[in-house]
Design a protein around this motif. Structure first.
Motif, PDB file in Angstrom:
ATOM      1  N   SER A 242       0.951  -1.125   0.117  1.00  0.00           N
ATOM      2  CA  SER A 242      -0.140  -0.024   0.133  1.00  0.00           C
ATOM      3  C   SER A 242       1.070   1.309   0.002  1.00  0.00           C
ATOM      4  CB  SER A 242      -0.906   0.038   1.252  1.00  0.00           C
ATOM      5  OG  SER A 242      -1.604  -1.144   1.321  1.00  0.00           O
ATOM      6  N   GLY A 243       0.595   2.137  -0.633  1.00  0.00           N
ATOM      7  CA  GLY A 243       1.245   3.337  -0.740  1.00  0.00           C
ATOM      8  C   GLY A 243       0.430   4.784  -0.275  1.00  0.00           C
ATOM      9  N   CYS A 244       1.334   5.619   0.145  1.00  0.00           N
ATOM     10  CA  CYS A 244       0.852   6.828   0.892  1.00  0.00           C
ATOM     11  C   CYS A 244       1.629   8.049   0.060  1.00  0.00           C
ATOM     12  CB  CYS A 244       0.763   6.887   2.101  1.00  0.00           C
ATOM     13  SG  CYS A 244       0.215   8.504   2.822  1.00  0.00           S
ATOM     14  N   ARG A 245       0.989   9.108  -0.171  1.00  0.00           N
ATOM     15  CA  ARG A 245       1.895  10.291  -0.639  1.00  0.00           C
ATOM     16  C   ARG A 245       0.923  11.551  -0.033  1.00  0.00           C
ATOM     17  NH1 ARG A 245       5.375  12.166  -4.368  1.00  0.00           N
ATOM     18  NH2 ARG A 245       5.186  14.399  -4.872  1.00  0.00           N
TER      19      ARG A 245
ATOM     20  N   MET B 149       5.815   3.347   0.859  1.00  0.00           N
ATOM     21  CA  MET B 149       5.247   1.963   0.325  1.00  0.00           C
ATOM     22  C   MET B 149       5.365   0.970   1.427  1.00  0.00           C
ATOM     23  SD  MET B 149       5.015   1.526  -3.594  1.00  0.00           S
ATOM     24  CE  MET B 149       3.496   0.178  -3.500  1.00  0.00           C
ATOM     25  N   ASP B 150       4.324   0.082   2.067  1.00  0.00           N
ATOM     26  CA  ASP B 150       4.636  -0.626   2.945  1.00  0.00           C
ATOM     27  C   ASP B 150       3.486  -1.809   2.867  1.00  0.00           C
ATOM     28  OD1 ASP B 150       4.499  -2.170   5.696  1.00  0.00           O
ATOM     29  OD2 ASP B 150       6.116  -0.806   6.014  1.00  0.00           O
TER      30      ASP B 150
ATOM     31  N   ASP C   3       1.565   1.854   8.672  1.00  0.00           N
ATOM     32  CA  ASP C   3       2.877   2.170   8.910  1.00  0.00           C
ATOM     33  C   ASP C   3       3.465   3.080   7.543  1.00  0.00           C
ATOM     34  OD1 ASP C   3       3.246   0.489  11.009  1.00  0.00           O
ATOM     35  OD2 ASP C   3       3.759  -1.050   9.948  1.00  0.00           O
ATOM     36  N   ALA C   4       2.935   3.018   6.324  1.00  0.00           N
ATOM     37  CA  ALA C   4       3.382   3.983   5.483  1.00  0.00           C
ATOM     38  C   ALA C   4       2.685   5.391   5.702  1.00  0.00           C
ATOM     39  CB  ALA C   4       2.841   3.304   3.883  1.00  0.00           C
ATOM     40  N   ILE C   5       1.616   5.351   5.975  1.00  0.00           N
ATOM     41  CA  ILE C   5       0.986   6.790   6.483  1.00  0.00           C
ATOM     42  C   ILE C   5       1.777   7.420   7.561  1.00  0.00           C
ATOM     43  CG2 ILE C   5      -1.078   7.823   7.340  1.00  0.00           C
ATOM     44  CD1 ILE C   5      -2.769   5.772   5.864  1.00  0.00           C
TER      45      ILE C   5
END
Length: 76
Positions: free
Chosen positions: A18-21, A37-38, A43-45
């Protein structure tokens, strides 16, 4: 303005990344962004929020420093 993007690389598959930007628009600075990404989206957030928060803090500190170093015009 803060814009957050979330995505999953492989749809709903178990263990997929999963990714976060996060993009933060700061006047006089521009856009500050971080992404990660994680397999665990939370965790990514968390990592992205920490990174972008530190980057915005550094940018604002530089702006304040420039303001204090700028020569002041004398009052008439």
């Amino acid at each position: 303005r803060v814009t957050v993007y979330l995505w999953n690389r492989h749809g709903l598959q178990e263990g997929s990344d999963s990714g976060c930007r996060v993009e933060v628009a700061v006047s006089s600075v521009g856009v500050i962004a971080a992404d990660d990404m994680d397999s665990d989206p939370f965790d990514a957030i968390d990592r992205v929020a920490d990174r972008v928060g530190r980057a915005v803090g550094r940018a604002l500190a530089l702006l304040r420093e420039r303001e204090t170093l700028r020569p002041r015009k004398p009052n008439p």
